[in-house]
Design a protein around this motif. Structure first.
Motif, short mmCIF file in Angstrom:
data_model
loop_
_atom_site.label_atom_id
_atom_site.label_comp_id
_atom_site.label_asym_id
_atom_site.label_seq_id
_atom_site.Cartn_x
_atom_site.Cartn_y
_atom_site.Cartn_z
N THR A 64 -96.02 -32.35 7.32
CA THR A 64 -94.90 -31.72 8.03
C THR A 64 -93.60 -32.14 7.36
O THR A 64 -93.59 -32.93 6.41
N THR A 67 -87.53 -36.66 7.92
CA THR A 67 -87.15 -37.76 7.03
C THR A 67 -88.26 -38.82 6.91
O THR A 67 -88.37 -39.48 5.88
N SER A 68 -89.07 -38.97 7.96
CA SER A 68 -90.13 -40.00 7.89
C SER A 68 -91.20 -39.60 6.89
O SER A 68 -91.68 -40.44 6.11
N LEU A 94 -89.28 -24.47 10.08
CA LEU A 94 -88.97 -25.03 11.40
C LEU A 94 -87.48 -25.37 11.52
O LEU A 94 -87.08 -26.05 12.45
N GLU A 96 -85.33 -26.99 9.10
CA GLU A 96 -84.88 -28.27 8.55
C GLU A 96 -84.07 -28.01 7.28
O GLU A 96 -84.18 -26.96 6.65
N GLY A 156 -94.73 -36.01 11.38
CA GLY A 156 -93.69 -36.76 12.06
C GLY A 156 -93.72 -36.45 13.56
O GLY A 156 -94.39 -35.51 14.00
N ILE A 157 -93.01 -37.26 14.33
CA ILE A 157 -92.82 -36.99 15.75
C ILE A 157 -91.33 -37.19 16.00
O ILE A 157 -90.74 -38.14 15.49
N GLY A 158 -90.73 -36.30 16.77
CA GLY A 158 -89.31 -36.45 17.03
C GLY A 158 -89.00 -36.42 18.52
O GLY A 158 -89.83 -36.00 19.34
N ARG A 166 -81.07 -30.57 15.96
CA ARG A 166 -81.13 -30.57 14.48
C ARG A 166 -81.48 -29.17 13.96
O ARG A 166 -80.99 -28.76 12.92
N ARG A 167 -82.30 -28.44 14.71
CA ARG A 167 -82.60 -27.06 14.35
C ARG A 167 -81.55 -26.22 15.07
O ARG A 167 -81.06 -26.64 16.11
N GLU A 185 -91.38 -33.83 20.22
CA GLU A 185 -91.61 -32.67 19.37
C GLU A 185 -92.47 -33.09 18.19
O GLU A 185 -92.28 -34.16 17.61
N ALA A 186 -93.42 -32.24 17.84
CA ALA A 186 -94.22 -32.44 16.62
C ALA A 186 -94.78 -31.08 16.22
O ALA A 186 -95.14 -30.28 17.08
N GLY A 188 -93.45 -28.41 15.49
CA GLY A 188 -92.79 -27.25 16.09
C GLY A 188 -93.21 -27.01 17.53
O GLY A 188 -92.84 -26.01 18.14
#
Ligand code: F6P
Length: 256
Positions: A64, A67-68, A94, A96, A156-158, A166-167, A185-186, A188
C-alpha cells in the motif's frame, strides 16, 4: 542497562500480541510521531520480517501507500530471495502524494531489491461509471489477477481523521465518517472502534476479503497518535504481523 531494555521490549511485544490477538509483534524504540528516524527503524524491522516470511519461489508482494511503507522500501537491499519477487500495488488511487503512492513505493521496492514490478494506473476518486469500465480493461484485469494472487501484503494503518484530511475527501464523506465514528483506515477502508467497515474508497485492487487467502500479512504503523487506530483495525483484521513503535505500543497497553 541494555539487557534490561532488550528484555522489556520483548515482554511488551508478547503483551501486545495477546492484547491485539495477533501472531507476531515487533516494537522498535521511540515514537515516530516525535522522531523521524523511528520510522526508518520501523522500515528496517519490517524488511527483516519480509525476508523471514518469503516463500521459496513465486513471491508476489502487494504493497500500500503511505510514509511507513515508503520507509520499508527505503530500507530494502538486494537479496537473492527477493530478486525473483514481483511487487504490485495493493489498490489503485487513494489520494496520496506521488512519493507516498502505492505505485511509487512498489517501483522503489523492486529497484532496491532488484526484483520486478507491475503498476496499476487508476485515477483517484473514481465514479461508478469509470470504475465499471476500467475494471473490464484487459490491462487492468491482468494486473488484478496478480494482485489477487499476492503471497504477501505489506500495508499501513492510519488514523481515520488524519487520512480523510490527507486525501481530498468531500464534505459529505467527512460527515459520514464523523457520523459513523470512523477511527482507523487501511487499504482505503475506514473502520469504527469495533473494527467494522464504515466506509470504503471506490478504487480497483485488493479487497479486504482477499486477505483471507494471503499467506503473509504485515502491517507497519507506529506513533502514539495511531494507537486507537491500530487497536480498532486489529479487532477484526486478518493481520498476522505488526511492526510498531514504543510510542504506539505504550499507549495501546495504557502505559502512558
Ligand atoms: O493511503 C495509503 C495508506 O496505506 C493508508 O491506507 C494508511 O492509512 C496510510 O497510508 C498510512 O500512512 P502513513 O504510513 O504515512 O501514516
Amino acid at each position: 542497562t541494555v539487557m534490561k531494555e532488550v528484555f522489556d521490549t520483548q515482554s511488551m511485544e508478547e503483551e501486545l500480541q495477546v492484547h491485539l490477538g495477533i501472531e507476531e509483534v515487533h516494537i522498535v524504540p521511540g515514537d515516530s510521531d516525535v522522531h523521524g528516524w523511528v520510522k526508518k527503524e520501523l522500515g528496517r524491522t519490517a524488511v527483516g520480517v519480509v525476508k523471514q516470511r518469503l516463500q521459496p519461489s513465486g513471491n508476489i508482494i502487494a504493497v500500500t501507500g503511505g510514509t511507513s511503507i515508503a520507509a520499508v522500501a527505503e530500507m530494502l537491499v538486494p537479496d537473492s530471495d527477493l530478486k525473483e519477487a514481483l511487487f504490485v500495488p495493493a489498490r489503485g488511487g487513494l489520494g496520496e502524494q506521488v512519493e507516498n503512492q502505492a505505485n511509487t513505493i512498489c517501483a522503489t521496492m523492486a529497484r532496491k531489491a532488484m526484483g520486478s514490478y507491475r503498476l496499476l494506473h487508476v485515477p483517484d476518486q473514481l465514479s461508478r461509471e469509470a470504475y465499471d469500465s476500467l475494471i473490464n480493461e484487459p490491462s487492468v484485469q491482468s494486473i488484478l489477477k496478480l494482485i489477487h494472487s499476492a503471497t504477501m501484503v505489506i500495508h499501513g494503518i492510519g488514523d481515520a481523521q488524519t487520512m480523510a484530511e490527507r486525501r481530498s475527501t468531500s464534505p459529505e464523506v467527512l460527515e459520514k465518517l464523523r457520523r459513523k465514528k470512523a477511527i482507523a483506515e487501511a487499504f482505503g477502508y475506514y473502520f469504527n472502534a469495533e473494527g467494522e467497515i464504515v466506509h470504503k474508497v471506490l478504487t480497483i485492487g485488493l479487497q479486504l476479503e482477499d486477505l483471507e487467502h494471503t499467506d503473509a500479512i504485515l502491517a507497519v504503523a507506529g506513533g502514539a497518535s495511531k494507537a486507537e487506530a491500530v487497536e480498532a483495525y486489529m479487532k477484526k483484521a486478518p493481520a498476522q504481523v505488526l511492526v510498531t513503535d514504543e510510542g504506539a505500543a505504550k499507549r495501546m497497553l495504557r502505559r502512558n
